[in-house]
Motif scaffolding. Structure first.
Motif, PDB file in Angstrom:
ATOM      1  N   LEU A   1       0.836  -1.053  -0.024  1.00 20.24           N
ATOM      2  CA  LEU A   1       0.128   0.024   0.039  1.00 20.24           C
ATOM      3  C   LEU A   1       0.947   1.252   0.077  1.00 20.24           C
ATOM      4  O   LEU A   1       1.181   1.844   0.956  1.00 20.24           O
ATOM      5  CB  LEU A   1      -0.871   0.078   1.122  1.00 20.24           C
ATOM      6  CG  LEU A   1      -1.942  -1.117   1.393  1.00 20.24           C
ATOM      7  CD1 LEU A   1      -2.853  -1.221   2.607  1.00 20.24           C
ATOM      8  CD2 LEU A   1      -2.879  -1.225   0.032  1.00 20.24           C
ATOM      9  N   GLY A   2       1.227   1.663  -1.255  1.00 19.89           N
ATOM     10  CA  GLY A   2       2.207   2.634  -1.124  1.00 19.89           C
ATOM     11  C   GLY A   2       3.809   2.071  -0.572  1.00 19.89           C
ATOM     12  O   GLY A   2       3.982   0.980  -1.014  1.00 19.89           O
ATOM     13  N   PRO A   3       4.195   2.808   0.258  1.00 19.43           N
ATOM     14  CA  PRO A   3       5.780   2.377   0.962  1.00 19.43           C
ATOM     15  C   PRO A   3       5.326   1.241   1.903  1.00 19.43           C
ATOM     16  O   PRO A   3       6.174   0.774   2.597  1.00 19.43           O
ATOM     17  CB  PRO A   3       6.215   3.570   1.389  1.00 19.43           C
ATOM     18  CG  PRO A   3       4.984   4.539   1.826  1.00 19.43           C
ATOM     19  CD  PRO A   3       4.076   4.232   0.767  1.00 19.43           C
ATOM     20  N   ILE A   4       4.063   1.316   2.240  1.00 19.36           N
ATOM     21  CA  ILE A   4       3.604   0.136   3.601  1.00 19.36           C
ATOM     22  C   ILE A   4       3.314  -1.288   3.161  1.00 19.36           C
ATOM     23  O   ILE A   4       2.672  -1.400   2.127  1.00 19.36           O
ATOM     24  CB  ILE A   4       2.355   0.841   4.114  1.00 19.36           C
ATOM     25  CG1 ILE A   4       2.629   2.068   4.748  1.00 19.36           C
ATOM     26  CG2 ILE A   4       2.019  -0.266   5.476  1.00 19.36           C
ATOM     27  CD1 ILE A   4       1.416   2.902   5.218  1.00 19.36           C
ATOM     28  N   PRO A   5       4.398  -2.183   3.391  1.00 13.44           N
ATOM     29  CA  PRO A   5       4.021  -3.608   3.148  1.00 13.44           C
ATOM     30  C   PRO A   5       3.078  -4.238   4.086  1.00 13.44           C
ATOM     31  O   PRO A   5       2.859  -4.011   5.250  1.00 13.44           O
ATOM     32  CB  PRO A   5       5.457  -4.037   3.426  1.00 13.44           C
ATOM     33  CG  PRO A   5       6.103  -3.489   4.423  1.00 13.44           C
ATOM     34  CD  PRO A   5       5.380  -1.889   4.328  1.00 13.44           C
ATOM     35  N   VAL A   6       2.131  -4.937   3.404  1.00  9.98           N
ATOM     36  CA  VAL A   6       0.963  -5.629   3.953  1.00  9.98           C
ATOM     37  C   VAL A   6       1.083  -7.111   3.620  1.00  9.98           C
ATOM     38  O   VAL A   6       1.361  -7.283   2.389  1.00  9.98           O
ATOM     39  CB  VAL A   6      -0.511  -5.086   3.675  1.00  9.98           C
ATOM     40  CG1 VAL A   6      -1.534  -6.010   4.056  1.00  9.98           C
ATOM     41  CG2 VAL A   6      -0.414  -3.513   3.966  1.00  9.98           C
ATOM     42  N   ARG A   7       1.148  -7.967   4.582  1.00 10.97           N
ATOM     43  CA  ARG A   7       1.093  -9.383   3.940  1.00 10.97           C
ATOM     44  C   ARG A   7       0.124 -10.102   4.967  1.00 10.97           C
ATOM     45  O   ARG A   7      -0.333  -9.885   6.160  1.00 10.97           O
ATOM     46  CB  ARG A   7       2.529  -9.802   4.495  1.00 10.97           C
ATOM     47  CG  ARG A   7       2.928 -11.369   4.710  1.00 10.97           C
ATOM     48  CD  ARG A   7       4.139 -11.711   4.723  1.00 10.97           C
ATOM     49  NE  ARG A   7       4.964 -11.733   3.507  1.00 10.97           N
ATOM     50  CZ  ARG A   7       6.064 -12.554   3.400  1.00 10.97           C
ATOM     51  NH1 ARG A   7       6.586 -13.172   4.385  1.00 10.97           N
ATOM     52  NH2 ARG A   7       6.748 -12.120   2.318  1.00 10.97           N
TER      53      ARG A   7
ATOM     54  N   LEU B   1      -7.174  -6.285  12.135  1.00 11.20           N
ATOM     55  CA  LEU B   1      -6.091  -6.818  11.667  1.00 11.20           C
ATOM     56  C   LEU B   1      -5.057  -6.243  11.062  1.00 11.20           C
ATOM     57  O   LEU B   1      -4.003  -6.731  10.729  1.00 11.20           O
ATOM     58  CB  LEU B   1      -6.814  -8.116  10.837  1.00 11.20           C
ATOM     59  CG  LEU B   1      -7.793  -8.954  11.370  1.00 11.20           C
ATOM     60  CD1 LEU B   1      -8.197 -10.023  10.429  1.00 11.20           C
ATOM     61  CD2 LEU B   1      -6.798 -10.043  12.476  1.00 11.20           C
ATOM     62  N   THR B   2      -5.222  -5.095  10.545  1.00 14.17           N
ATOM     63  CA  THR B   2      -4.166  -4.283   9.747  1.00 14.17           C
ATOM     64  C   THR B   2      -2.993  -4.099  10.241  1.00 14.17           C
ATOM     65  O   THR B   2      -1.760  -4.122   9.830  1.00 14.17           O
ATOM     66  CB  THR B   2      -4.883  -3.069   9.355  1.00 14.17           C
ATOM     67  OG1 THR B   2      -6.028  -3.172   8.433  1.00 14.17           O
ATOM     68  CG2 THR B   2      -3.805  -2.187   8.614  1.00 14.17           C
ATOM     69  N   PRO B   3      -2.855  -3.501  11.729  1.00 18.20           N
ATOM     70  CA  PRO B   3      -1.519  -3.691  12.338  1.00 18.20           C
ATOM     71  C   PRO B   3      -0.638  -5.031  12.282  1.00 18.20           C
ATOM     72  O   PRO B   3       0.514  -5.223  12.016  1.00 18.20           O
ATOM     73  CB  PRO B   3      -1.835  -3.472  13.693  1.00 18.20           C
ATOM     74  CG  PRO B   3      -3.209  -2.651  13.638  1.00 18.20           C
ATOM     75  CD  PRO B   3      -3.819  -3.262  12.553  1.00 18.20           C
ATOM     76  N   ALA B   4      -1.416  -5.846  12.346  1.00 20.88           N
ATOM     77  CA  ALA B   4      -0.698  -7.262  12.478  1.00 20.88           C
ATOM     78  C   ALA B   4      -0.244  -7.582  10.954  1.00 20.88           C
ATOM     79  O   ALA B   4       0.947  -7.960  10.820  1.00 20.88           O
ATOM     80  CB  ALA B   4      -1.785  -8.447  12.969  1.00 20.88           C
TER      81      ALA B   4
ATOM     82  N   GLY C   1       4.097  -7.594   6.950  1.00 15.37           N
ATOM     83  CA  GLY C   1       4.878  -7.145   5.927  1.00 15.37           C
ATOM     84  C   GLY C   1       6.104  -6.767   6.099  1.00 15.37           C
ATOM     85  O   GLY C   1       7.235  -6.983   5.086  1.00 15.37           O
ATOM     86  N   VAL C   2       6.440  -6.142   7.153  1.00 16.83           N
ATOM     87  CA  VAL C   2       7.819  -5.438   7.374  1.00 16.83           C
ATOM     88  C   VAL C   2       8.550  -6.656   7.661  1.00 16.83           C
ATOM     89  O   VAL C   2      10.006  -6.807   7.325  1.00 16.83           O
ATOM     90  CB  VAL C   2       7.844  -4.528   8.822  1.00 16.83           C
ATOM     91  CG1 VAL C   2       9.107  -4.310   9.092  1.00 16.83           C
ATOM     92  CG2 VAL C   2       6.855  -3.496   8.223  1.00 16.83           C
ATOM     93  N   TRP C   3       8.336  -7.625   8.346  1.00 17.63           N
ATOM     94  CA  TRP C   3       8.970  -8.985   8.746  1.00 17.63           C
ATOM     95  C   TRP C   3       9.443  -9.592   7.239  1.00 17.63           C
ATOM     96  O   TRP C   3      10.684 -10.036   7.035  1.00 17.63           O
ATOM     97  CB  TRP C   3       8.216  -9.740   9.440  1.00 17.63           C
ATOM     98  CG  TRP C   3       8.943 -11.333   9.699  1.00 17.63           C
ATOM     99  CD1 TRP C   3      10.083 -11.450  10.447  1.00 17.63           C
ATOM    100  CD2 TRP C   3       8.430 -12.378   9.050  1.00 17.63           C
ATOM    101  NE1 TRP C   3      10.268 -13.072  10.189  1.00 17.63           N
ATOM    102  CE2 TRP C   3       9.341 -13.402   9.607  1.00 17.63           C
ATOM    103  CE3 TRP C   3       7.184 -12.764   8.379  1.00 17.63           C
ATOM    104  CZ2 TRP C   3       8.960 -14.734   9.199  1.00 17.63           C
ATOM    105  CZ3 TRP C   3       7.011 -14.240   8.112  1.00 17.63           C
ATOM    106  CH2 TRP C   3       8.031 -15.122   8.329  1.00 17.63           C
ATOM    107  N   GLY C   4       8.484  -9.792   6.315  1.00 18.92           N
ATOM    108  CA  GLY C   4       8.851 -10.360   5.294  1.00 18.92           C
ATOM    109  C   GLY C   4       9.792  -9.449   4.421  1.00 18.92           C
ATOM    110  O   GLY C   4      10.662 -10.223   3.810  1.00 18.92           O
ATOM    111  N   ARG C   5       9.583  -8.259   4.295  1.00 17.39           N
ATOM    112  CA  ARG C   5      10.483  -7.479   3.529  1.00 17.39           C
ATOM    113  C   ARG C   5      12.150  -7.411   4.378  1.00 17.39           C
ATOM    114  O   ARG C   5      12.908  -7.456   3.757  1.00 17.39           O
ATOM    115  CB  ARG C   5       9.991  -6.011   3.411  1.00 17.39           C
ATOM    116  CG  ARG C   5      11.058  -4.671   2.858  1.00 17.39           C
ATOM    117  CD  ARG C   5      10.266  -3.583   2.508  1.00 17.39           C
ATOM    118  NE  ARG C   5       8.965  -3.679   1.664  1.00 17.39           N
ATOM    119  CZ  ARG C   5       8.166  -2.800   1.284  1.00 17.39           C
ATOM    120  NH1 ARG C   5       8.485  -1.603   1.690  1.00 17.39           N
ATOM    121  NH2 ARG C   5       7.241  -2.790   0.813  1.00 17.39           N
TER     122      ARG C   5
END
Length: 220
Positions: free
Chosen positions: A59-65, A200-203, A208-212
């Motif tokens: 989502l733009g610069p924000i990774p979501v997984r 659930l979005t914060p999780a 996403g950050v962990w995956g990156r």
């Protein structure tokens, strides 16, 4: 190729009759497989999402997984074909439309699809309610792949033939009172799904950050 017409002169004989022009070539029918490939090329997606363990949505610069569950893997192939059949693209607005269209047609036991589409419908009902409603009504007049699965050999059929068989028209018929009532009911449930997704979005951002971080570590 037709030859040029000879202009008669005193030193030449009369020209032969001009041949009939060659028929104008027509565009070959597009198969459903070709329509799906065109959707993949335009969206940047491919069939890897059918087997990957995780779904990554920037989502733009924000990774979501979030996890690519077995139920989602079962749902996504039909979802992608729906994009190809309806013409809704993979933009934000296109996803809102395809979500409303699929809910309108019903999703059977595709529970993950229900949740994700209801979440998108919660946004569509606020951002573009008329657009989402038109897609919803169009879905109610169609026979989607969740209700009537596609036979493998139909991938080689003309996409327009498949659309006609399933009642997928370019524009929906006139909405009825039942359509309005059904949309309001689903939109109300969608707000609940949207609230759950928001919680659930914060999780999912954390995943996403962990995956990156893992990807960058492997790249070193």
């Amino acid at each position: 190729m037709p030859t040029a017409t000879t202009i008669p002169t005193p030193m030449t004989a009369a020209p032969a009759p001009t041949p009939a022009p060659a028929p104008t070539p027509t565009t070959a029918p597009m198969t459903l497989r070709a329509a799906l490939d065109r959707y993949f090329a335009a969206s940047g997606f491919d069939e890897s999402s059918y087997v990957d363990d995780w779904v990554d949505i920037p989502l733009g610069p924000i990774p979501v997984r979030f996890p690519n569950t077995a139920d989602r893997k079962r749902t996504v192939p039909s979802h992608d074909l729906h994009h190809a059949l309806t013409g809704y693209d993979a933009t934000f607005m296109g996803e809102l439309q395809i979500a409303a269209w699929e809910i309108g047609g019903g999703m059977g036991r595709h529970w993950t699809g229900w949740f994700l589409n209801l979440t998108a419908m919660s946004w569509g009902a606020v951002v573009r309610p008329r657009t989402a409603f038109r897609a919803f009504v169009r879905g109610r007049r169609s026979h989607n792949l969740y209700q009537r699965p596609l036979a493998p050999e139909q991938m080689s059929e003309d996409v327009e033939t498949v659309r006609a068989e399933r009642g997928i028209k370019a524009s929906p018929a006139q909405a009825t009172g039942r359509d309005y009532a059904a949309y309001v009911a689903y939109a109300a449930v969608a707000q609940v799904a949207g609230a759950v997704m928001l919680a659930l979005t914060p999780a999912m951002i954390g995943l996403g950050v962990w995956g990156r971080i893992k990807e960058r570590t492997r790249a070193r």
